[in-house]
Design a protein around this motif. Structure first.
Motif, short mmCIF file in Angstrom:
data_model
loop_
_atom_site.label_atom_id
_atom_site.label_comp_id
_atom_site.label_asym_id
_atom_site.label_seq_id
_atom_site.Cartn_x
_atom_site.Cartn_y
_atom_site.Cartn_z
N LYS A 188 0.90 -1.26 -0.11
CA LYS A 188 0.08 -0.05 0.04
C LYS A 188 0.92 1.15 -0.22
N ALA A 189 0.53 2.31 -0.81
CA ALA A 189 1.48 3.63 -0.93
C ALA A 189 1.52 4.17 0.35
N SER A 190 0.32 4.11 1.28
CA SER A 190 0.20 4.84 2.54
C SER A 190 1.24 4.16 3.30
N GLU A 191 1.61 3.08 3.12
CA GLU A 191 2.44 2.21 4.25
C GLU A 191 3.96 2.52 4.02
N ILE A 192 4.18 3.10 2.84
CA ILE A 192 5.67 3.51 2.57
C ILE A 192 5.73 5.09 2.27
N GLY A 193 5.95 5.51 3.34
CA GLY A 193 6.04 6.98 3.42
C GLY A 193 7.37 7.68 2.96
N PRO A 194 7.05 8.99 2.72
CA PRO A 194 8.21 9.77 2.11
C PRO A 194 9.55 9.28 2.92
N GLY A 207 -4.36 3.36 -4.97
CA GLY A 207 -3.36 3.16 -3.40
C GLY A 207 -2.34 2.31 -3.30
N THR A 208 -2.29 1.45 -4.29
CA THR A 208 -1.35 0.22 -4.36
C THR A 208 -0.42 0.31 -5.22
N VAL A 209 1.10 0.08 -4.86
CA VAL A 209 2.29 0.29 -5.69
C VAL A 209 2.61 -0.87 -5.98
N LEU A 244 13.84 -3.16 -4.74
CA LEU A 244 13.79 -2.18 -3.68
C LEU A 244 13.02 -1.05 -4.45
N VAL A 245 11.84 -0.45 -3.27
CA VAL A 245 10.94 0.53 -3.71
C VAL A 245 11.18 1.67 -2.90
N ALA A 246 11.36 2.89 -3.27
CA ALA A 246 11.80 4.21 -2.53
C ALA A 246 10.56 5.20 -2.58
N ASN A 247 10.35 5.52 -1.63
CA ASN A 247 9.45 6.99 -1.63
C ASN A 247 10.27 8.11 -1.60
N ILE A 248 10.37 8.84 -2.65
CA ILE A 248 11.09 10.11 -2.47
C ILE A 248 10.33 11.30 -2.64
N GLY A 249 10.02 12.05 -1.56
CA GLY A 249 9.08 13.25 -1.88
C GLY A 249 7.68 13.10 -2.11
N GLY A 250 7.17 11.77 -2.20
CA GLY A 250 5.65 11.15 -2.63
C GLY A 250 5.64 10.75 -4.03
N VAL A 251 7.03 10.43 -4.52
CA VAL A 251 7.30 9.70 -5.91
C VAL A 251 7.82 8.39 -5.82
N PHE A 252 7.34 7.37 -6.10
CA PHE A 252 7.88 5.93 -5.92
C PHE A 252 9.02 6.00 -7.20
#
Ligand code: FES
Length: 102
Positions: free
Chosen positions: A8-14, A96-98, A28-36
């Protein structure tokens, strides 16, 4: 090319990272300032799992010997020797899903 759920996008915060194994690949998936962004999760120096490293902006530092990677491109940005890129993958967010394409 398979589209795989990361979480879930909401579970991988900035500033946070997640990882998934799919199609024999460690991603690996990283959230950088809201962009994955998605990159390989295995360090090309000695095989550390990069999601256990630290993320500072788009710069990912390997937990073992400190190689630095640009998580947006999969390219090495610092290390005493040249290392092959860890690779990058396409990411999308739907309802909402990555997802990552591997
Ligand atoms: S395993 Fe990553 S720098 Fe050595």
């Amino acid at each position: 090319m398979a589209k795989v759920v990361v979480g879930k996008a909401s579970e991988i915060g900035p500033g946070q990272m997640a990882h998934v194994t799919a199609g024999g690949k460690e991603v690996l998936v990283a959230n950088i300032g809201g962009v994955f962004y998605a990159a390989g999760n295995t360090c090309n120096h000695a095989g550390a799992e990069l999601h256990e490293g630290t993320l500072n902006g788009k710069e990912l530092t390997c937990p073992w010997h400190g190689a630095k990677w640009d998580v947006t491109t999969g390219e090495m940005t610092w290390f005493p020797q040249k290392l092959k890129p860890i690779g990058s993958y396409k990411v999308s967010v739907e309802n909402g899903t990555v997802y990552v394409e591997v």
